[in-house]
Design a protein around this motif. Structure first.
Motif, PDB file in Angstrom:
ATOM      1  N   PHE A 108       0.832  -1.201   0.000  1.00  0.00           N
ATOM      2  CA  PHE A 108       0.000   0.000   0.000  1.00  0.00           C
ATOM      3  C   PHE A 108       0.868   1.252   0.000  1.00  0.00           C
ATOM      4  O   PHE A 108       1.934   1.282   0.626  1.00  0.00           O
ATOM      5  CB  PHE A 108      -0.898   0.035   1.245  1.00  0.00           C
ATOM      6  N   TYR A 109       0.378   2.278  -0.667  1.00  0.00           N
ATOM      7  CA  TYR A 109       0.994   3.604  -0.652  1.00  0.00           C
ATOM      8  C   TYR A 109      -0.082   4.581  -0.169  1.00  0.00           C
ATOM      9  O   TYR A 109      -1.086   4.781  -0.854  1.00  0.00           O
ATOM     10  CB  TYR A 109       1.484   3.992  -2.045  1.00  0.00           C
ATOM     11  N   ILE A 110       0.127   5.158   1.009  1.00  0.00           N
ATOM     12  CA  ILE A 110      -0.899   6.010   1.608  1.00  0.00           C
ATOM     13  C   ILE A 110      -0.536   7.483   1.408  1.00  0.00           C
ATOM     14  O   ILE A 110       0.563   7.919   1.773  1.00  0.00           O
ATOM     15  CB  ILE A 110      -1.064   5.699   3.107  1.00  0.00           C
ATOM     16  N   TYR A 111      -1.463   8.214   0.807  1.00  0.00           N
ATOM     17  CA  TYR A 111      -1.276   9.640   0.528  1.00  0.00           C
ATOM     18  C   TYR A 111      -2.254  10.463   1.359  1.00  0.00           C
ATOM     19  O   TYR A 111      -3.380  10.048   1.593  1.00  0.00           O
ATOM     20  CB  TYR A 111      -1.542   9.945  -0.948  1.00  0.00           C
ATOM     21  N   ARG A 112      -1.827  11.636   1.752  1.00  0.00           N
ATOM     22  CA  ARG A 112      -2.725  12.622   2.327  1.00  0.00           C
ATOM     23  C   ARG A 112      -2.545  13.903   1.518  1.00  0.00           C
ATOM     24  O   ARG A 112      -1.433  14.440   1.422  1.00  0.00           O
ATOM     25  CB  ARG A 112      -2.392  12.893   3.795  1.00  0.00           C
ATOM     26  N   ASN A 113      -3.641  14.378   0.923  1.00  0.00           N
ATOM     27  CA  ASN A 113      -3.569  15.565   0.061  1.00  0.00           C
ATOM     28  C   ASN A 113      -2.471  15.427  -0.997  1.00  0.00           C
ATOM     29  O   ASN A 113      -1.700  16.352  -1.250  1.00  0.00           O
ATOM     30  CB  ASN A 113      -3.329  16.829   0.894  1.00  0.00           C
ATOM     31  N   GLU A 114      -2.371  14.246  -1.589  1.00  0.00           N
ATOM     32  CA  GLU A 114      -1.434  13.914  -2.679  1.00  0.00           C
ATOM     33  C   GLU A 114       0.023  13.813  -2.226  1.00  0.00           C
ATOM     34  O   GLU A 114       0.906  13.565  -3.035  1.00  0.00           O
ATOM     35  CB  GLU A 114      -1.544  14.932  -3.824  1.00  0.00           C
ATOM     36  N   ARG A 115       0.280  13.968  -0.942  1.00  0.00           N
ATOM     37  CA  ARG A 115       1.631  13.820  -0.398  1.00  0.00           C
ATOM     38  C   ARG A 115       1.766  12.407   0.148  1.00  0.00           C
ATOM     39  O   ARG A 115       0.940  11.957   0.955  1.00  0.00           O
ATOM     40  CB  ARG A 115       1.829  14.855   0.709  1.00  0.00           C
ATOM     41  N   LEU A 116       2.777  11.670  -0.291  1.00  0.00           N
ATOM     42  CA  LEU A 116       2.951  10.287   0.139  1.00  0.00           C
ATOM     43  C   LEU A 116       3.407  10.245   1.596  1.00  0.00           C
ATOM     44  O   LEU A 116       4.423  10.840   1.961  1.00  0.00           O
ATOM     45  CB  LEU A 116       3.972   9.585  -0.759  1.00  0.00           C
ATOM     46  N   LEU A 117       2.646   9.533   2.421  1.00  0.00           N
ATOM     47  CA  LEU A 117       2.984   9.379   3.835  1.00  0.00           C
ATOM     48  C   LEU A 117       3.718   8.069   4.105  1.00  0.00           C
ATOM     49  O   LEU A 117       4.742   8.036   4.775  1.00  0.00           O
ATOM     50  CB  LEU A 117       1.716   9.402   4.695  1.00  0.00           C
ATOM     51  N   ASP A 130       1.488   9.667  12.336  1.00  0.00           N
ATOM     52  CA  ASP A 130       2.430  10.083  13.374  1.00  0.00           C
ATOM     53  C   ASP A 130       3.105  11.413  13.020  1.00  0.00           C
ATOM     54  O   ASP A 130       2.898  11.981  11.953  1.00  0.00           O
ATOM     55  CB  ASP A 130       3.471   8.989  13.642  1.00  0.00           C
ATOM     56  N   ILE A 131       3.924  11.911  13.951  1.00  0.00           N
ATOM     57  CA  ILE A 131       4.563  13.221  13.793  1.00  0.00           C
ATOM     58  C   ILE A 131       5.422  13.268  12.539  1.00  0.00           C
ATOM     59  O   ILE A 131       5.433  14.267  11.806  1.00  0.00           O
ATOM     60  CB  ILE A 131       5.417  13.548  15.039  1.00  0.00           C
ATOM     61  N   LYS A 132       6.165  12.192  12.264  1.00  0.00           N
ATOM     62  CA  LYS A 132       7.073  12.172  11.114  1.00  0.00           C
ATOM     63  C   LYS A 132       6.349  11.952   9.792  1.00  0.00           C
ATOM     64  O   LYS A 132       6.970  11.968   8.740  1.00  0.00           O
ATOM     65  CB  LYS A 132       8.129  11.063  11.282  1.00  0.00           C
ATOM     66  N   LYS A 133       5.031  11.709   9.851  1.00  0.00           N
ATOM     67  CA  LYS A 133       4.243  11.395   8.660  1.00  0.00           C
ATOM     68  C   LYS A 133       4.823  10.176   7.939  1.00  0.00           C
ATOM     69  O   LYS A 133       4.901  10.125   6.715  1.00  0.00           O
ATOM     70  CB  LYS A 133       4.178  12.576   7.686  1.00  0.00           C
ATOM     71  N   SER A 134       5.252   9.200   8.703  1.00  0.00           N
ATOM     72  CA  SER A 134       5.838   8.003   8.107  1.00  0.00           C
ATOM     73  C   SER A 134       5.158   6.728   8.599  1.00  0.00           C
ATOM     74  O   SER A 134       5.617   5.633   8.313  1.00  0.00           O
ATOM     75  CB  SER A 134       7.337   7.926   8.445  1.00  0.00           C
ATOM     76  N   ARG A 135       4.044   6.892   9.336  1.00  0.00           N
ATOM     77  CA  ARG A 135       3.306   5.727   9.820  1.00  0.00           C
ATOM     78  C   ARG A 135       1.817   6.007   9.706  1.00  0.00           C
ATOM     79  O   ARG A 135       1.358   7.127   9.917  1.00  0.00           O
ATOM     80  CB  ARG A 135       3.651   5.416  11.278  1.00  0.00           C
ATOM     81  N   ALA A 136       1.069   4.980   9.345  1.00  0.00           N
ATOM     82  CA  ALA A 136      -0.386   5.100   9.287  1.00  0.00           C
ATOM     83  C   ALA A 136      -0.982   3.729   9.574  1.00  0.00           C
ATOM     84  O   ALA A 136      -0.404   2.704   9.205  1.00  0.00           O
ATOM     85  CB  ALA A 136      -0.835   5.600   7.925  1.00  0.00           C
ATOM     86  N   ARG A 137      -2.134   3.720  10.235  1.00  0.00           N
ATOM     87  CA  ARG A 137      -2.823   2.470  10.530  1.00  0.00           C
ATOM     88  C   ARG A 137      -4.308   2.651  10.230  1.00  0.00           C
ATOM     89  O   ARG A 137      -4.950   3.514  10.825  1.00  0.00           O
ATOM     90  CB  ARG A 137      -2.628   2.066  11.995  1.00  0.00           C
ATOM     91  N   PRO A 138      -4.863   1.873   9.310  1.00  0.00           N
ATOM     92  CA  PRO A 138      -6.274   2.059   8.954  1.00  0.00           C
ATOM     93  C   PRO A 138      -7.195   1.673  10.096  1.00  0.00           C
ATOM     94  O   PRO A 138      -6.888   0.764  10.875  1.00  0.00           O
ATOM     95  CB  PRO A 138      -6.464   1.118   7.762  1.00  0.00           C
ATOM     96  N   PRO A 139      -8.341   2.341  10.222  1.00  0.00           N
ATOM     97  CA  PRO A 139      -9.310   1.967  11.262  1.00  0.00           C
ATOM     98  C   PRO A 139      -9.946   0.625  10.946  1.00  0.00           C
ATOM     99  O   PRO A 139      -9.944   0.168   9.791  1.00  0.00           O
ATOM    100  CB  PRO A 139     -10.336   3.104  11.183  1.00  0.00           C
ATOM    101  N   LEU A 140     -10.494  -0.012  11.958  1.00  0.00           N
ATOM    102  CA  LEU A 140     -11.107  -1.329  11.782  1.00  0.00           C
ATOM    103  C   LEU A 140     -12.220  -1.307  10.736  1.00  0.00           C
ATOM    104  O   LEU A 140     -12.427  -2.291  10.011  1.00  0.00           O
ATOM    105  CB  LEU A 140     -11.669  -1.826  13.117  1.00  0.00           C
ATOM    106  N   SER A 141     -12.908  -0.173  10.618  1.00  0.00           N
ATOM    107  CA  SER A 141     -14.026  -0.075   9.671  1.00  0.00           C
ATOM    108  C   SER A 141     -13.580  -0.228   8.219  1.00  0.00           C
ATOM    109  O   SER A 141     -14.384  -0.552   7.348  1.00  0.00           O
ATOM    110  CB  SER A 141     -14.735   1.269   9.841  1.00  0.00           C
ATOM    111  N   SER A 142     -12.293  -0.020   7.951  1.00  0.00           N
ATOM    112  CA  SER A 142     -11.791  -0.101   6.568  1.00  0.00           C
ATOM    113  C   SER A 142     -10.941  -1.339   6.313  1.00  0.00           C
ATOM    114  O   SER A 142     -10.665  -1.673   5.157  1.00  0.00           O
ATOM    115  CB  SER A 142     -10.960   1.151   6.240  1.00  0.00           C
ATOM    116  N   ARG A 143     -10.493  -2.001   7.366  1.00  0.00           N
ATOM    117  CA  ARG A 143      -9.494  -3.060   7.187  1.00  0.00           C
ATOM    118  C   ARG A 143     -10.002  -4.229   6.340  1.00  0.00           C
ATOM    119  O   ARG A 143      -9.268  -4.763   5.506  1.00  0.00           O
ATOM    120  CB  ARG A 143      -9.006  -3.571   8.547  1.00  0.00           C
ATOM    121  N   GLN A 144     -11.239  -4.647   6.550  1.00  0.00           N
ATOM    122  CA  GLN A 144     -11.735  -5.804   5.815  1.00  0.00           C
ATOM    123  C   GLN A 144     -11.799  -5.529   4.311  1.00  0.00           C
ATOM    124  O   GLN A 144     -11.430  -6.378   3.496  1.00  0.00           O
ATOM    125  CB  GLN A 144     -13.119  -6.221   6.337  1.00  0.00           C
TER     126      GLN A 144
END
Length: 492
Positions: free
Chosen positions: A281-290, A325-339
């Motif tokens: 997975f590649y997670i972006y926020r406002n088109e910036r890769l986190l 996280d502060i460094k914008k290098s970690r993300a964890r999806p909520p349970l509602s989206s994981r499945q």
């Protein structure tokens, strides 16, 4: 009620010592690459169109500077920006805000240097500048949360020549220049610079590709690097899916097999950490890769999933739900989206494995059961083996030519099946991934062309029209590798 609860309780402020607190903030885990990306985030939020980054070597006096043509700050705004925790992570932010904690400028800079200065100018206003010097902050005689109203003359002059914008200057680069108490060389310094540049090419690739920003790195313009290879004809995009009431966009891609790519494109991926490493997975926020190339605990990275990459787009109001996280290098999806994410990942991995194992064919899932492979995988008693597909059009046609020799041909086929050097193939693929030479790669042999034409004419004689005969070739191995050649066939 909570105010009255402690009305008669003795109180004392527990203000942390500035020196020890800042020294702790230095160890949040930033690399030079992630720290530089945080500084760029601030420039983008300031609506900069151009960003200049310079790594200048001068031994222990080396410095790194970030200059932008954004809207700049006045003195009050800059003092606030220099304050750690300058905004609450829970407040509602502008949709294009790439920050969250009000710590990025400070923690990113502290992590790489002991002295950093910010100079800024708003349009039609005087310049302003303030500095953090950790040696001053940690000195017992001057310790405190104190910033200094000073900057180097050359940086002041440069800012005076700007209509508007900001400059961040890192000096006393102890975390970059000194490693294990040993000063690095000029070459090693510029190797760090190159890593930063390559990181920026990926993290901000969507901004760079669309021209929203231009980044000049040591006087050379930076080009975006797209991890999904959307410009390659053989890349297979999946339909976009929406999660969390349409707030989150998910789009999967299966990248081309090596045989479908130019060598320099393949090597570019290899040099960025390797194909196996870049899956996920590649997670972006406002088109910036986190977060790049992470399966989020759904599966482990495996060689046969190397072509699977999935883009997730988040708005910034979901930061807390996704545990950014502060460094914008970690993300964890909520349970509602994981499945749902797991289902998307499994579908993408299945398709990627087909492409990986069958040498890059465009096999749509809806058509995969109609595809004619030369070798079929057979599973029996939870063990697998491979059999030559005697229903394959070419093999079936050749057997039919010699009906009196059918049993002998089948015995020969069985000997070939029983002697497939599976362990050797697996060992070689593990030791030298993607180095196996494929017969007929890119350029078909005369035998392949002859068989292709023979099958095509045979199907025409059986009553199939030209378009159907071509479609049958496109789902038959190995002819499916040559769609352009198939298109040239005629029934005349």
């Amino acid at each position: 009620m909570s105010q009255h609860k402690y009305e008669n309780i003795k109180k004392h402020e527990a203000v942390p010592p500035a020196g020890s607190m800042i020294e702790s903030l230095r160890d949040l885990g930033y690399s030079p690459e992630t720290a530089a990306a945080d500084i760029i985030d601030n420039a983008i939020f300031a609506r900069a169109k151009n960003i200049w980054i310079d790594f200048k070597w001068n031994g222990k006096l080396s410095k790194v500077s970030f200059r932008d043509d954004g809207k700049g700050m006045n003195e009050d705004e800059l003092i606030q920006a220099m304050r750690p925790g300058s905004q609450s992570p829970s407040i509602k932010r502008e949709v294009n805000d790439l920050g969250r904690f009000g710590l990025g400028l400070k923690t990113a800079s502290f992590s790489q240097c002991r002295l950093f200065t910010v100079l800024s100018r708003k349009k039609n206003t005087p310049i302003t500048y303030w500095r953090w010097d950790l040696d001053y902050t940690t000195d017992p005689n001057t310790a405190g949360w104190t910033i200094l109203n000073m900057a180097d003359e050359e940086d002041i002059e440069l800012t005076n020549n700007m209509e508007e914008g900001s400059i961040v200057v890192w000096q006393n680069l102890d975390r970059i220049i000194e490693t294990n108490k040993k000063e690095i060389s000029e070459d090693e310094f510029y190797n760090v610079a190159e890593k930063v540049k390559r990181h920026i090419e990926m993290i901000f690739h969507r901004y760079l590709e669309t021209g929203k920003i231009k980044i000049i790195f040591n006087e050379i313009q930076v080009n975006g690097w797209d991890p999904f290879l959307k410009g390659e004809a053989a890349t297979q995009p999946f339909p976009e899916e929406l999660l969390e009431n349409g707030s989150v966009k998910v789009k999967a891609y299966v990248l081309p097999h090596r045989s479908k790519l130019e060598e320099d494109v393949w090597i570019e991926n290899e040099e960025r950490g390797g194909w196996d490493t870049l899956q996920g997975f590649y997670i972006y926020r406002n088109e910036r890769l986190l977060l790049a190339a992470d399966w989020l605990g759904i599966t482990r990275k495996k060689s046969h999933y190397k072509l699977a990459r999935i883009m997730i787009d988040l708005p910034n109001h979901l930061d807390q739900d996704w545990q950014i996280d502060i460094k914008k290098s970690r993300a964890r999806p909520p349970l509602s989206s994981r499945q749902r994410l797991k289902a998307i990942a499994m579908a993408t991995m299945t398709q990627a494995e087909q492409v990986f194992r069958h040498r890059g064919k465009q096999i749509q899932r809806s058509l995969s059961t109609d595809f004619s492979f030369v070798w079929n995988e057979v599973v029996k008693n939870e063990r697998y083996f491979f059999r030559i597909n005697q229903d394959h059009p070419v093999i079936a046609a050749q057997i039919a030519k010699f009906p009196e020799k059918k049993k002998e041909i089948q015995k020969l086929i069985r000997i070939i099946e029983e002697t497939v050097p599976g362990p050797i193939i697996i060992a070689k693929e593990n030791e030298y991934p993607d180095s196996m030479v494929r017969p007929f790669e890119k350029t078909p042999s005369e035998e392949i062309v002859s068989l292709m034409k023979e099958l095509f004419i045979g199907w025409i004689k059986q009553g199939f029209n030209s378009d159907i005969a071509k479609r049958k070739l496109l789902t038959t191995e190995p002819f499916s590798d040559y769609p352009q050649l198939i298109e040239t066939l005629t029934d005349e």
